[in-house]
Design an enzyme around this catalytic site. Sequence first.
Site, short mmCIF file in Angstrom:
data_model
loop_
_atom_site.label_atom_id
_atom_site.label_comp_id
_atom_site.label_asym_id
_atom_site.label_seq_id
_atom_site.Cartn_x
_atom_site.Cartn_y
_atom_site.Cartn_z
N SER A 194 27.31 57.12 49.52
CA SER A 194 27.81 56.68 50.82
C SER A 194 28.58 57.79 51.51
O SER A 194 29.34 58.53 50.89
CB SER A 194 28.69 55.46 50.61
OG SER A 194 29.58 55.33 51.69
N LYS A 195 28.39 57.88 52.80
CA LYS A 195 29.07 58.86 53.64
C LYS A 195 30.59 58.74 53.55
O LYS A 195 31.30 59.70 53.78
CB LYS A 195 28.64 58.66 55.09
CG LYS A 195 27.39 59.40 55.47
CD LYS A 195 27.40 59.62 56.99
CE LYS A 195 26.09 60.19 57.50
NZ LYS A 195 25.75 61.46 56.92
N ARG A 196 31.03 57.54 53.21
CA ARG A 196 32.47 57.34 53.11
C ARG A 196 33.11 58.25 52.07
O ARG A 196 34.28 58.55 52.11
CB ARG A 196 32.78 55.89 52.74
CG ARG A 196 32.89 54.96 53.93
CD ARG A 196 33.50 53.66 53.51
NE ARG A 196 32.69 53.02 52.48
CZ ARG A 196 33.17 52.53 51.36
NH1 ARG A 196 34.46 52.60 51.10
NH2 ARG A 196 32.36 51.97 50.47
N PHE A 197 32.31 58.66 51.08
CA PHE A 197 32.84 59.47 49.99
C PHE A 197 32.60 60.96 50.21
O PHE A 197 33.07 61.79 49.46
CB PHE A 197 32.20 59.04 48.66
CG PHE A 197 32.59 57.66 48.24
CD1 PHE A 197 33.66 57.46 47.39
CD2 PHE A 197 31.89 56.55 48.70
CE1 PHE A 197 34.04 56.18 47.00
CE2 PHE A 197 32.25 55.27 48.32
CZ PHE A 197 33.32 55.07 47.47
N GLY A 198 31.83 61.29 51.24
CA GLY A 198 31.55 62.70 51.51
C GLY A 198 30.12 62.87 51.96
O GLY A 198 29.46 61.92 52.37
#
Length: 483
Positions: free
Chosen positions: A252-256
């Site tokens: 997920s983009k939330r993590f990088g």
Amino acid sequence: MEVRTRMAPSPTGEYHVGHIRTLMYNYAFARKNNGKFILRIEDTDRERYVPGAVERIQDVIKMMGFEWDEGPGVGGEYGPYVQSERLDIYKKYAEELIAKGYAYYCFCTEERLEKLREKQKEHGVSKYDRHCLKLKKDEIEKNLKANVPRVIRMKVPDHEDVSFDDLILRRITINSDAVDDQVLIKADGYPTYHMAVVVDDHLMKITHVMRGNDWVPSTPKHILLYKFFGWEPPKYAHLPNLKEVGGTKKLSKRFGSVSVYEFLSEGYLPEALNNFLMFLGWNPGTDKEIYTLEEFIRDFSIERIQPTDLVAFDRQKLLWMNGLYIRNTANADLWKKLNAWSEKFDFYLHGKNAEKEKVFAVLDLIKDRMKLLSEYNSLAHYFFEDPEIEKDGLYSYVSDEERGREILEGFKNIYSGVKDWSTPVIDKISHDFISKRNYKPKEAFMTLRIAMTGETATPQIFDILGILGRETVLKRLGSALNV
Ligand code: GLU
Ligand code: ZN
């Protein structure tokens, strides 16, 4: 029989790290067996088509160090390798299935299908009701003549176990009752993925298909199609998908970053990223952790792929590994990589036109701290550009400004007399100076460090002074005394 593997990206968005992992496994398997690796563009979903994605995907694959034996730009015996250029082929084979009774035209409108889905929802099913399978021959003819919008559906047999032997997951059996009468050719004349993938894997003589295990539920459809055509299916090996550490689903983009392009633009080295990705599903069974692509090709085997659903993408470990690769890269090579990177991603590079000797000396000092190419600028800037100094920061390690100025004046005096400007000499006279004047090392050297670099955390200050040279050091001391 020649081993032939393929990667079949869909230009529906960015190329993700999981795609490169899968590509690498297919690539290594082909190389190891002196086979062929094929690139095919699966661009049949026109609604999700992203302009530019085909070029971007190829660019990224090349940047990661892979080339294909057949495919776009290269050609090959079984082309074209772009599905949108093969529409006639799919049409021909779909009509063959109709003739054999394995497929049928469906003229249902979107409204009818929508109503059907609504009704089925109450019963928790979702399958086409075969309304058009009951159409009489002349009705079909009439509709075709009138050019009524239509699709072609496969006729999935009832109550039949469909099995295949996955090279990783072993025998998988799914009952055909769970399989919908899948659309093969859409109303726009384009094939669906299922139709195109089977026809192309067959015509392109693909022997082994390694892909993410999210495709397992689709495989029975493919197996049925092979059976309808009377073709031998390829061997399947479904790979674990990637997930975040601690997460339960995909990256997920939330993590990088998720896309390969993003990772590269952040300053991950392709070799390091590849090395890290090799281990996401496979391991050599030893504790060897650092692998070149050549070594991976040598040691790779499908037997050593984990039969798990998901593997964790440990971002910390990737960062560590990238730092290790940077540390182990010789200066000349690292400088080349930094230049290529800054050009490719349009980033400024400190010292771009400086003398190599100076740049290499800087790299020697900062390499250990550099985990990403993009960190170079923030670690190296003061070697090439005068820092901006503020009074508050400059004198934050001394009791008051007066004492700070005294220290800086002192350094300026002793340095201006030094003829043989070198790190050991500066080190010695600086220490002699502070002990004679009774300054504490911390107050003196931190003030000096800030005046020289604008930073509080840097490599050894005398190493820095050595590289900067006497002129620059004296100039910066002068400017610091003027703030
Ligand atoms: N075009 C499919 C994808 O983008 C390929 C899947 C397969 O390898 O069969 O994932
Ligand atoms: Zn229908």
